[in-house]
Design a protein around this motif. Structure first.
Motif, PDB file in Angstrom:
ATOM      1  N   ALA A 134       0.829  -1.205   0.000  1.00 37.88           N
ATOM      2  CA  ALA A 134       0.000   0.000   0.000  1.00 37.88           C
ATOM      3  C   ALA A 134       0.864   1.256   0.000  1.00 37.88           C
ATOM      4  O   ALA A 134       0.536   2.250  -0.662  1.00 37.88           O
ATOM      5  CB  ALA A 134      -0.925  -0.008   1.219  1.00 37.88           C
ATOM      6  N   ILE A 135       1.981   1.211   0.726  1.00 34.50           N
ATOM      7  CA  ILE A 135       2.909   2.352   0.766  1.00 34.50           C
ATOM      8  C   ILE A 135       3.478   2.629  -0.627  1.00 34.50           C
ATOM      9  O   ILE A 135       3.586   3.782  -1.058  1.00 34.50           O
ATOM     10  CB  ILE A 135       4.044   2.086   1.780  1.00 34.50           C
ATOM     11  N   VAL A 136       3.816   1.562  -1.344  1.00 30.00           N
ATOM     12  CA  VAL A 136       4.373   1.708  -2.703  1.00 30.00           C
ATOM     13  C   VAL A 136       3.394   2.446  -3.611  1.00 30.00           C
ATOM     14  O   VAL A 136       3.783   3.282  -4.425  1.00 30.00           O
ATOM     15  CB  VAL A 136       4.726   0.325  -3.292  1.00 30.00           C
ATOM     16  N   HIS A 137       2.090   2.167  -3.457  1.00 33.70           N
ATOM     17  CA  HIS A 137       1.074   2.733  -4.347  1.00 33.70           C
ATOM     18  C   HIS A 137       0.328   3.907  -3.708  1.00 33.70           C
ATOM     19  O   HIS A 137      -0.765   4.256  -4.155  1.00 33.70           O
ATOM     20  CB  HIS A 137       0.070   1.645  -4.735  1.00 33.70           C
ATOM     21  N   TYR A 138       0.914   4.523  -2.708  1.00 29.03           N
ATOM     22  CA  TYR A 138       0.261   5.588  -1.940  1.00 29.03           C
ATOM     23  C   TYR A 138      -0.241   6.719  -2.825  1.00 29.03           C
ATOM     24  O   TYR A 138      -1.371   7.181  -2.681  1.00 29.03           O
ATOM     25  CB  TYR A 138       1.251   6.128  -0.903  1.00 29.03           C
ATOM     26  N   VAL A 161       6.759  -1.021   9.587  1.00 31.61           N
ATOM     27  CA  VAL A 161       7.531  -1.348  10.789  1.00 31.61           C
ATOM     28  C   VAL A 161       8.089  -0.075  11.416  1.00 31.61           C
ATOM     29  O   VAL A 161       8.123   0.076  12.630  1.00 31.61           O
ATOM     30  CB  VAL A 161       8.675  -2.327  10.446  1.00 31.61           C
ATOM     31  N   THR A 162       8.526   0.863  10.578  1.00 31.50           N
ATOM     32  CA  THR A 162       9.071   2.140  11.050  1.00 31.50           C
ATOM     33  C   THR A 162       8.824   3.218   9.995  1.00 31.50           C
ATOM     34  O   THR A 162       8.419   2.912   8.865  1.00 31.50           O
ATOM     35  CB  THR A 162      10.570   2.010  11.346  1.00 31.50           C
ATOM     36  N   TYR A 163       9.066   4.460  10.364  1.00 31.38           N
ATOM     37  CA  TYR A 163       8.762   5.574   9.461  1.00 31.38           C
ATOM     38  C   TYR A 163       9.631   5.579   8.208  1.00 31.38           C
ATOM     39  O   TYR A 163       9.253   6.131   7.175  1.00 31.38           O
ATOM     40  CB  TYR A 163       8.909   6.913  10.207  1.00 31.38           C
ATOM     41  N   THR A 164      10.808   4.934   8.265  1.00 32.93           N
ATOM     42  CA  THR A 164      11.686   4.895   7.086  1.00 32.93           C
ATOM     43  C   THR A 164      11.152   3.965   5.997  1.00 32.93           C
ATOM     44  O   THR A 164      11.704   3.930   4.888  1.00 32.93           O
ATOM     45  CB  THR A 164      13.106   4.459   7.485  1.00 32.93           C
ATOM     46  N   ASP A 165      10.076   3.220   6.299  1.00 33.73           N
ATOM     47  CA  ASP A 165       9.457   2.384   5.268  1.00 33.73           C
ATOM     48  C   ASP A 165       8.912   3.224   4.117  1.00 33.73           C
ATOM     49  O   ASP A 165       8.696   2.701   3.021  1.00 33.73           O
ATOM     50  CB  ASP A 165       8.310   1.551   5.870  1.00 33.73           C
ATOM     51  N   TRP A 166       8.700   4.510   4.359  1.00 35.46           N
ATOM     52  CA  TRP A 166       8.180   5.382   3.299  1.00 35.46           C
ATOM     53  C   TRP A 166       9.181   5.583   2.174  1.00 35.46           C
ATOM     54  O   TRP A 166       8.833   6.099   1.113  1.00 35.46           O
ATOM     55  CB  TRP A 166       7.735   6.722   3.881  1.00 35.46           C
ATOM     56  N   SER A 167      10.405   5.137   2.405  1.00 32.99           N
ATOM     57  CA  SER A 167      11.409   5.212   1.335  1.00 32.99           C
ATOM     58  C   SER A 167      11.099   4.210   0.226  1.00 32.99           C
ATOM     59  O   SER A 167      11.675   4.284  -0.862  1.00 32.99           O
ATOM     60  CB  SER A 167      12.808   4.943   1.901  1.00 32.99           C
ATOM     61  N   ARG A 168      10.174   3.282   0.487  1.00 29.93           N
ATOM     62  CA  ARG A 168       9.750   2.329  -0.541  1.00 29.93           C
ATOM     63  C   ARG A 168       8.965   3.021  -1.646  1.00 29.93           C
ATOM     64  O   ARG A 168       8.888   2.529  -2.769  1.00 29.93           O
ATOM     65  CB  ARG A 168       8.885   1.223   0.075  1.00 29.93           C
TER      66      ARG A 168
END
Length: 284
Positions: A134-138, A161-168
């Motif tokens: 879902a983050i990838v297709h935000y 898992v953590t806020y740095t996952d948004w780098s995906r």
């Protein structure tokens, strides 16, 4: 005087019916209400899909809330249609289809709940995979974006898992080649916003992934949504149990009413066959 005596149907007059109008119309009303709900869900899903750009819509079907609404709406529509017509027309075949579908769904929910409890680590990894997807297709789907923003603000979390996952996400990616102005940032829904603020700064997460964990914690939520979700589930087991029971009761009521009506229709058919047989051969 010789001759036989005409036999009557034992204990029943000509107008008697095994089929209870209460059961019949109660099942019909029950299905009709859920049929209307399914129609509304399907309509909303179709409308939401039509409002999206084709390329963006096709890019993330697996995490598209509109698609989920459409799938659930179609299933409910078919099942409740069988229940409505089956009860109104006293059709055993349609009622059996309705009953079988409800039983399968109930058993699948039960099995999913048991397996989710037993294999909690596997379930956690699947949820993590879904959130990361879902983050990838935000930015590709407005409905998905609103859903993620709502979840992050509601639970006070950021990422999987953590806020740095948004780098995906390609827009928030921290690589130097990323030309986006949101490079190494996080969505505004990750920000710690005081309740007295009426206007939200949508760029409040700018460069948050570049900050040290402690410093980042002063302006954004650094805990991932997975842990927050697990903690919320543990804290609201009775609420979730009540919701599960609330979903199970209508299904069990539908199964029970349909089985009662099926048996009544079968008894009525036997009675009609008995009457036809003895009308054609009154001396038998």
């Amino acid at each position: 005087m010789g001759g036989g005596r005409r036999r009557e149907t034992p204990g029943y007059d000509e107008d008697f019916s095994f089929v209870s109008p209460v059961v019949k119309y109660l099942l019909f009303i029950f299905n009709f209400l859920f049929w209307i709900i399914s129609f509304v869900m399907l309509s909303i899903g179709v409308y939401a899909r039509m409002m999206k750009h084709a390329e963006a819509a096709l890019a993330c079907l697996s995490v598209d809330p509109a698609m989920m609404l459409m799938v659930v709406g179609v299933l409910m529509f078919i099942i409740t249609f069988c229940g409505c017509v089956g009860s109104l027309r006293e059709n055993i075949c349609l009622l059996q289809v309705f009953c079988i579908f409800l039983t399968i769904i109930f058993l699948l929910q039960l099995v999913a709940g048991i397996l989710g409890f037993i294999f909690s680590d596997t379930a956690r990894s699947k949820v993590t995979e879904m959130i990361n997807n879902a983050i990838v297709h935000y930015r590709d789907d407005m409905d998905l974006q609103n859903l993620i923003d709502f979840g992050q603000m509601e639970f006070g979390c950021c990422g999987g898992v953590t806020y740095t996952d948004w780098s995906r996400n390609m827009y928030f990616n921290c690589t130097e080649k990323n030309p986006s102005r949101e490079r190494c940032s996080v969505p505004f829904s990750c920000c710690i916003i005081s309740k007295d603020k009426t206007v939200i700064n949508t760029m409040c997460g700018q460069g948050a992934q570049d900050l040290e964990y402690v410093i980042a914690g002063d302006q954004i939520y650094t805990n991932g949504c997975i842990d927050k979700l697990v903690n919320w589930i543990h804290s609201n087991l009775f609420l979730l149990g009540g919701i599960a029971l609330g979903l199970a009761i209508p299904q069990l009521v539908g199964i029970l009413l349909s089985q009662i009506l099926i048996n009544q229709i079968k008894d009525q058919i036997e009675l009609q066959n008995y009457n036809l047989k003895h009308r054609s051969d009154p001396w038998s």
